[in-house]
Design a protein around this motif. Structure first.
Motif, PDB file in Angstrom:
ATOM      1  N   ALA A  36     -40.691 104.891  27.890  1.00  0.00           N
ATOM      2  CA  ALA A  36     -39.966 105.626  26.855  1.00  0.00           C
ATOM      3  C   ALA A  36     -39.312 104.674  25.857  1.00  0.00           C
ATOM      4  O   ALA A  36     -39.355 104.896  24.639  1.00  0.00           O
ATOM      5  N   PHE A  37     -38.715 103.604  26.361  1.00  0.00           N
ATOM      6  CA  PHE A  37     -38.142 102.600  25.463  1.00  0.00           C
ATOM      7  C   PHE A  37     -39.240 101.952  24.621  1.00  0.00           C
ATOM      8  O   PHE A  37     -39.017 101.587  23.463  1.00  0.00           O
ATOM      9  N   ALA A  88     -41.307 109.802  17.838  1.00  0.00           N
ATOM     10  CA  ALA A  88     -40.931 109.152  19.102  1.00  0.00           C
ATOM     11  C   ALA A  88     -40.825 110.173  20.227  1.00  0.00           C
ATOM     12  O   ALA A  88     -41.274 109.929  21.348  1.00  0.00           O
ATOM     13  N   PHE A  89     -40.229 111.337  19.938  1.00  0.00           N
ATOM     14  CA  PHE A  89     -40.119 112.372  20.969  1.00  0.00           C
ATOM     15  C   PHE A  89     -41.496 112.880  21.372  1.00  0.00           C
ATOM     16  O   PHE A  89     -41.738 113.174  22.548  1.00  0.00           O
ATOM     17  N   HIS A 146     -41.607 103.202  17.237  1.00  0.00           N
ATOM     18  CA  HIS A 146     -41.209 104.019  16.088  1.00  0.00           C
ATOM     19  C   HIS A 146     -39.898 103.572  15.457  1.00  0.00           C
ATOM     20  O   HIS A 146     -39.698 103.773  14.264  1.00  0.00           O
ATOM     21  N   TYR A 147     -39.013 102.990  16.264  1.00  0.00           N
ATOM     22  CA  TYR A 147     -37.719 102.517  15.755  1.00  0.00           C
ATOM     23  C   TYR A 147     -37.472 101.098  16.285  1.00  0.00           C
ATOM     24  O   TYR A 147     -36.736 100.916  17.254  1.00  0.00           O
ATOM     25  N   ILE A 205     -42.879 110.232  23.730  1.00  0.00           N
ATOM     26  CA  ILE A 205     -42.237 110.223  25.045  1.00  0.00           C
ATOM     27  C   ILE A 205     -42.648 111.449  25.855  1.00  0.00           C
ATOM     28  O   ILE A 205     -42.955 111.352  27.052  1.00  0.00           O
ATOM     29  N   HIS A 239     -36.145  97.812  25.977  1.00  0.00           N
ATOM     30  CA  HIS A 239     -37.534  97.754  26.431  1.00  0.00           C
ATOM     31  C   HIS A 239     -37.811  96.438  27.162  1.00  0.00           C
ATOM     32  O   HIS A 239     -38.473  96.418  28.211  1.00  0.00           O
ATOM     33  N   ASP A 294     -38.879 111.227  12.576  1.00  0.00           N
ATOM     34  CA  ASP A 294     -37.960 111.318  13.718  1.00  0.00           C
ATOM     35  C   ASP A 294     -38.587 111.987  14.935  1.00  0.00           C
ATOM     36  O   ASP A 294     -38.231 111.673  16.075  1.00  0.00           O
ATOM     37  N   MET A 312     -39.828 104.060  21.726  1.00  0.00           N
ATOM     38  CA  MET A 312     -38.759 103.876  20.751  1.00  0.00           C
ATOM     39  C   MET A 312     -38.998 102.603  19.927  1.00  0.00           C
ATOM     40  O   MET A 312     -38.769 102.586  18.714  1.00  0.00           O
ATOM     41  N   SER A 351     -33.326  99.037  20.792  1.00  0.00           N
ATOM     42  CA  SER A 351     -34.525  99.506  21.487  1.00  0.00           C
ATOM     43  C   SER A 351     -35.360  98.325  21.977  1.00  0.00           C
ATOM     44  O   SER A 351     -35.953  98.376  23.060  1.00  0.00           O
TER      45      SER A 351
END
Length: 373
Positions: free
Chosen positions: A252-253, A204-205, A259-260, A208, A269, A201, A256, A265
């Protein structure tokens, strides 16, 4: 000494550019880590940058030489430490140019306290290598010391803005860059340390926030440069600023999606890619037909245009490689070619973000002959 059109000494501008280039290298290695699933190649964190050369076991040293995932993971960590050192020098150098003696030494003391607290925080975590993640004790005292130092350094920078001290904004951005690099290091480390509790989790942060660090360092590099002659182009600069925001959101998208890769997402994107491309074409055309804007930002305009063309091609190839295989994205096997395409796509996206931000700052800055505050 500074002059009326160079807010800080030349070497600091060169060093800031070096910091941006080194950050792009770090991002490239990080994207390779993601592309080839090497994020947990070594679950031990924190480790010193010389770990695999001096204190690692012989089997770990051999693994570093032969296991590409282990090599990528530790290369990423080594690069992260290197960027930290570069930004420490950058922030210290910027504060050495502060004309207010009290504020200068106050900020340098704050930076020293920040670095000491951060180092102690790492040392406290290193003593818990074999402790299960759920039982790890956060070194609260060291964290408090680091926060205290950061607050004092940033407060000194804000006071410079209020006092309209020359190059105050550059010093503030340099201070924020130092803090951001440290936060980024912790995000990457806790992504490894807490993997058994929260999975990927934090990845992704981490990805970004890397763009935030790149943006801060890019701003320092641009605002520390000598400005050429030319009239102000504030209105076009504001549109370039909107473009930079849109590109950041799109990148940023993209993180996402990496990773997700869920439908939401993917759609976000893809949709923001259309918006960013259309806006970029409009802004670039407006710059190219405006002589004043071209004088101020000719180089970065052409760099952004070239990156945009490359990114569109890489985006199509990366999308087809991951989502055009008629199977779930997470089940698509990682090939050297596919991993390279995804890595370059993500890296060029970071370049587009940095170039669009640089364009906005160049067009929105003050005229030559005045110090950039």
């Amino acid at each position: 000494m500074t002059d009326s059109i160079r807010p800080v000494p030349r070497w600091l501008h060169v060093w800031a550019v070096l910091a941006v280039l080194a950050t792009l290298v770090l991002l490239a290695i990080g994207q390779l880590v993601t592309s080839f699933g090497a994020g947990m190649a070594d679950p031990v964190w924190p480790t010193e940058p010389w770990y695999v050369f001096r204190t690692a076991t012989e089997s770990e040293k051999e693994r570093f030489r032969k296991d590409y995932a282990f090599f990528l993971e530790h290369s990423h960590r080594i690069a992260g430490w290197t960027i930290g050192g570069i930004v420490i020098v950058l922030a210290g150098g910027l504060w050495r140019t502060e004309p207010r003696v009290v504020a200068r030494w106050w900020a340098l003391a704050g930076a020293a306290v920040l670095i000491a607290g951060y180092s102690e925080f790492h040392r406290g975590l290193r003593t818990q290598h074999n402790t299960p993640a759920a039982e790890v004790t956060i070194p609260v005292g060291a964290a408090g010391v680091a926060v205290f130092g950061a607050v004092n350094m940033i407060a000194a920078a804000v006071s410079g803005l209020l006092a309209r001290t020359p190059a105050a904004l550059v010093r503030l951005l340099g201070s924020l860059s130092l803090v951001a690099v440290m936060i980024q290091g912790l995000l990457g480390g806790f992504r490894v340390k807490l993997n058994e509790l929260v999975g990927t989790d934090l990845a992704a942060f981490h990805g970004i926030f890397a763009q935030v660090v790149l943006g801060l360092l890019t701003a320092v590099a641009v605002l520390s440069a000598r400005y050429g002659a030319g009239t102000e182009t504030r209105r076009l600069g504001r549109w370039a600023g909107v473009l930079a925001v849109v590109v950041f959101v799109q990148v940023a998208f993209g993180a996402m999606v990496r990773h997700y890769p869920v439908p939401l997402s993917q759609r976000l994107h893809f949709a923001t890619a259309f918006l960013a491309t259309g806006l970029a074409v409009w802004v670039l055309r407006a710059v190219l037909v405006d002589p004043a804007a071209l004088i101020r930002a000719r180089g970065v305009t052409w760099v952004l245009a070239a990156l945009l063309v490359v990114q569109l091609y890489l985006g199509i190839e990366a999308w087809l490689a991951k989502f055009g295989a008629y199977m779930l994205p997470e089940l698509v096997p990682v090939t050297p070619e596919g991993g390279a395409i995804r890595t370059f796509h993500a890296l060029v996206g970071s370049g587009v973000w940095a170039a669009s931000l640089a364009l906005a700052l160049r067009l929105g800055g003050r005229r030559a002959g005045k110090i950039v505050h």
